[in-house]
Design a protein around this motif. Structure first.
Motif, PDB file in Angstrom:
ATOM      1  N   LYS A  62       0.826  -1.204   0.000  1.00 28.26           N
ATOM      2  CA  LYS A  62       0.000   0.000   0.000  1.00 28.26           C
ATOM      3  C   LYS A  62       0.868   1.265   0.000  1.00 28.26           C
ATOM      4  O   LYS A  62       0.538   2.253  -0.671  1.00 28.26           O
ATOM      5  CB  LYS A  62      -0.923  -0.002   1.227  1.00 28.26           C
ATOM      6  N   GLU A  65       1.872   2.029  -3.427  1.00 28.32           N
ATOM      7  CA  GLU A  65       0.799   2.693  -4.178  1.00 28.32           C
ATOM      8  C   GLU A  65       0.797   4.194  -3.914  1.00 28.32           C
ATOM      9  O   GLU A  65       0.708   5.012  -4.840  1.00 28.32           O
ATOM     10  CB  GLU A  65      -0.563   2.118  -3.788  1.00 28.32           C
ATOM     11  N   PHE A  66       0.898   4.580  -2.649  1.00 32.44           N
ATOM     12  CA  PHE A  66       0.862   5.993  -2.294  1.00 32.44           C
ATOM     13  C   PHE A  66       2.093   6.742  -2.805  1.00 32.44           C
ATOM     14  O   PHE A  66       1.998   7.898  -3.221  1.00 32.44           O
ATOM     15  CB  PHE A  66       0.741   6.156  -0.778  1.00 32.44           C
ATOM     16  N   THR A 280       2.962   8.303   5.551  1.00 29.32           N
ATOM     17  CA  THR A 280       2.470   7.372   4.534  1.00 29.32           C
ATOM     18  C   THR A 280       2.131   6.021   5.148  1.00 29.32           C
ATOM     19  O   THR A 280       1.147   5.382   4.754  1.00 29.32           O
ATOM     20  CB  THR A 280       3.513   7.209   3.408  1.00 29.32           C
ATOM     21  N   LYS A 283      -1.215   6.325   6.894  1.00 31.89           N
ATOM     22  CA  LYS A 283      -2.270   6.316   5.883  1.00 31.89           C
ATOM     23  C   LYS A 283      -2.505   4.903   5.347  1.00 31.89           C
ATOM     24  O   LYS A 283      -3.655   4.474   5.176  1.00 31.89           O
ATOM     25  CB  LYS A 283      -1.860   7.260   4.744  1.00 31.89           C
ATOM     26  N   ALA A 284      -1.415   4.169   5.118  1.00 34.52           N
ATOM     27  CA  ALA A 284      -1.525   2.798   4.598  1.00 34.52           C
ATOM     28  C   ALA A 284      -2.194   1.871   5.603  1.00 34.52           C
ATOM     29  O   ALA A 284      -3.051   1.053   5.247  1.00 34.52           O
ATOM     30  CB  ALA A 284      -0.137   2.270   4.231  1.00 34.52           C
ATOM     31  N   ALA A 286      -4.333   2.573   7.767  1.00 33.31           N
ATOM     32  CA  ALA A 286      -5.750   2.914   7.944  1.00 33.31           C
ATOM     33  C   ALA A 286      -6.600   2.508   6.748  1.00 33.31           C
ATOM     34  O   ALA A 286      -7.825   2.614   6.793  1.00 33.31           O
ATOM     35  CB  ALA A 286      -5.894   4.416   8.188  1.00 33.31           C
ATOM     36  N   ALA A 287      -5.957   2.036   5.681  1.00 31.53           N
ATOM     37  CA  ALA A 287      -6.701   1.653   4.471  1.00 31.53           C
ATOM     38  C   ALA A 287      -7.521   0.395   4.738  1.00 31.53           C
ATOM     39  O   ALA A 287      -7.004  -0.573   5.303  1.00 31.53           O
ATOM     40  CB  ALA A 287      -5.733   1.416   3.320  1.00 31.53           C
ATOM     41  N   PRO A 288      -8.808   0.360   4.360  1.00 31.72           N
ATOM     42  CA  PRO A 288      -9.677  -0.790   4.630  1.00 31.72           C
ATOM     43  C   PRO A 288      -9.127  -2.121   4.119  1.00 31.72           C
ATOM     44  O   PRO A 288      -9.239  -3.144   4.808  1.00 31.72           O
ATOM     45  CB  PRO A 288     -10.980  -0.417   3.914  1.00 31.72           C
ATOM     46  N   ASP A 289      -8.527  -2.117   2.926  1.00 33.21           N
ATOM     47  CA  ASP A 289      -8.013  -3.387   2.400  1.00 33.21           C
ATOM     48  C   ASP A 289      -6.809  -3.883   3.198  1.00 33.21           C
ATOM     49  O   ASP A 289      -6.639  -5.087   3.394  1.00 33.21           O
ATOM     50  CB  ASP A 289      -7.666  -3.258   0.912  1.00 33.21           C
ATOM     51  N   VAL A 290      -5.992  -2.962   3.701  1.00 30.30           N
ATOM     52  CA  VAL A 290      -4.851  -3.347   4.528  1.00 30.30           C
ATOM     53  C   VAL A 290      -5.338  -3.896   5.869  1.00 30.30           C
ATOM     54  O   VAL A 290      -4.838  -4.918   6.357  1.00 30.30           O
ATOM     55  CB  VAL A 290      -3.905  -2.152   4.744  1.00 30.30           C
TER      56      VAL A 290
END
Length: 333
Positions: A62, A65-66, A280, A283-284, A286-290
């Motif tokens: 992730k 990606e960012f 970063t 943020k990663a 907190a991502a739902p998929d992570v």
């Protein structure tokens, strides 16, 4: 205008000024480039297939990606992760090498090795915690024990016959296992392997009968029926694995163990880059998929409020692990 004579202090100062000015001009294009402008190496202080490797790859995917840049995971297992940390400590502090370390490699190694090519507190910049992981006790399916108490009874009936695999001397799987045998009053044979992948493979193959390992390293085997989970190492049941009792409630009062994984950079890495990584990572995580990918491994992402907070946590964990090393009777090699 008066000119300084050759060889005078004024002339020397002018030369220095010109050198610094040229250096600044040369550096300006690099400084103006967005970070990162090329792939970043992520040194993972464990072998491929280990819990640390799984945990690292979920979040780095992730973060990549960012960043819009490739993050290359470089697994360096062996010697309880210290080989990876030596490489990381010598890496250029330019933001293009970061390290994913664990409590075992960053702290316990200081008690288990007489000579190390790094100092965990001096040679690294803490960036962020990733997870504070619970462990799972599991056995080979052929072992006639379906609970912690049954495993204890089996070990007492056959002292020194059951083999406990670990990811190496001083690893979290070693310390958590020794803590269990000490509190349960049993004797089993410790078999250290070179990393979490080989450790798990040994139980799957029946070379060793039981282990306590970070959930991420063995959940796939448990779900596939290649291991049988008996309990979890946390102080209370995990909402992600509610069917598993804690070892403490299973008849070993006082037992609680967890291990952590986090990001570090070589000492001297510029603070703006440290902050970019920290923001970063938050943020990663907190991502739902992570969050879901970690949940699949029985884990909850943690993160840190700041690099400074992670540094404080890192230093504070030293005392806790020092006590466990003493219980384990580990001597430096």
């Amino acid at each position: 205008m008066c000119r300084p004579f050759a060889g005078t202090p004024g002339r020397k100062l002018m030369k220095r000024f010109i050198v610094f000015a040229l250096a600044a001009c040369a550096a300006a294009p690099a400084l103006s480039q967005p970070y990162p402008s090329r792939p970043v190496r992520v040194i993972a202080a464990q072998s491929a297939g280990s819990s640390l490797d799984t945990i690292a790859r979920i979040v780095t995917g992730k973060v990549s990606e960012f960043f819009g840049q490739q993050l290359v995971v470089d697994n360096r297992g062996g010697a309880a992760g210290t080989i990876a940390l030596e490489i990381g400590a010598r890496a250029a502090p330019d933001g293009y090498t970061v390290i994913v370390g664990a409590s075992s490699s960053m702290i316990v190694s200081q008690f288990t090795y007489r000579k190390l090519g790094f100092d965990a507190f001096r040679d690294f910049e803490p960036i962020s915690l990733i997870v504070n992981a619970d462990g799972v006790m599991a056995v080979h399916p052929s072992v006639p024990a379906k609970s912690v108490q049954e495993l204890i009874a089996l070990a007492k009936a056959q002292p020194g016959k059951l083999h406990m695999s670990s990811a190496g001397v001083g690893s979290s799987s070693h310390l958590s296992g020794v803590m269990f045998t000490s509190l349960a009053g049993i004797q089993t044979v410790h078999v250290p392997y070179k990393g979490g992948g080989p450790m798990a493979a040994a139980v799957v193959a029946g070379e060793s009968q039981w282990l306590i390992a970070p959930a991420a390293s063995i959940m796939g085997h448990i779900k596939a029926g290649r291991m049988r989970a008996l309990a979890i190492t946390s102080g209370k049941r995990s909402p992600l694995l509610p069917e598993l009792p804690t070892i403490a409630e299973s008849g070993v009062p006082g037992y609680e163990f967890n291990s952590w994984n986090g990001f570090f950079a070589p000492k001297g890495t510029p603070r703006p880059i440290i902050k970019t990584w920290h923001e970063t990572i938050r943020k990663a995580l907190a991502a739902p998929d992570v969050i879901q990918l970690y949940a699949n491994q029985g884990l909850v992402p943690a993160g840190s409020a700041s690099p400074e907070e992670f540094g404080k946590f890192f230093r504070g964990d030293y005392d806790r692990l020092a006590k466990l090393v003493k219980i384990a009777g580990i001597k430096p090699e």
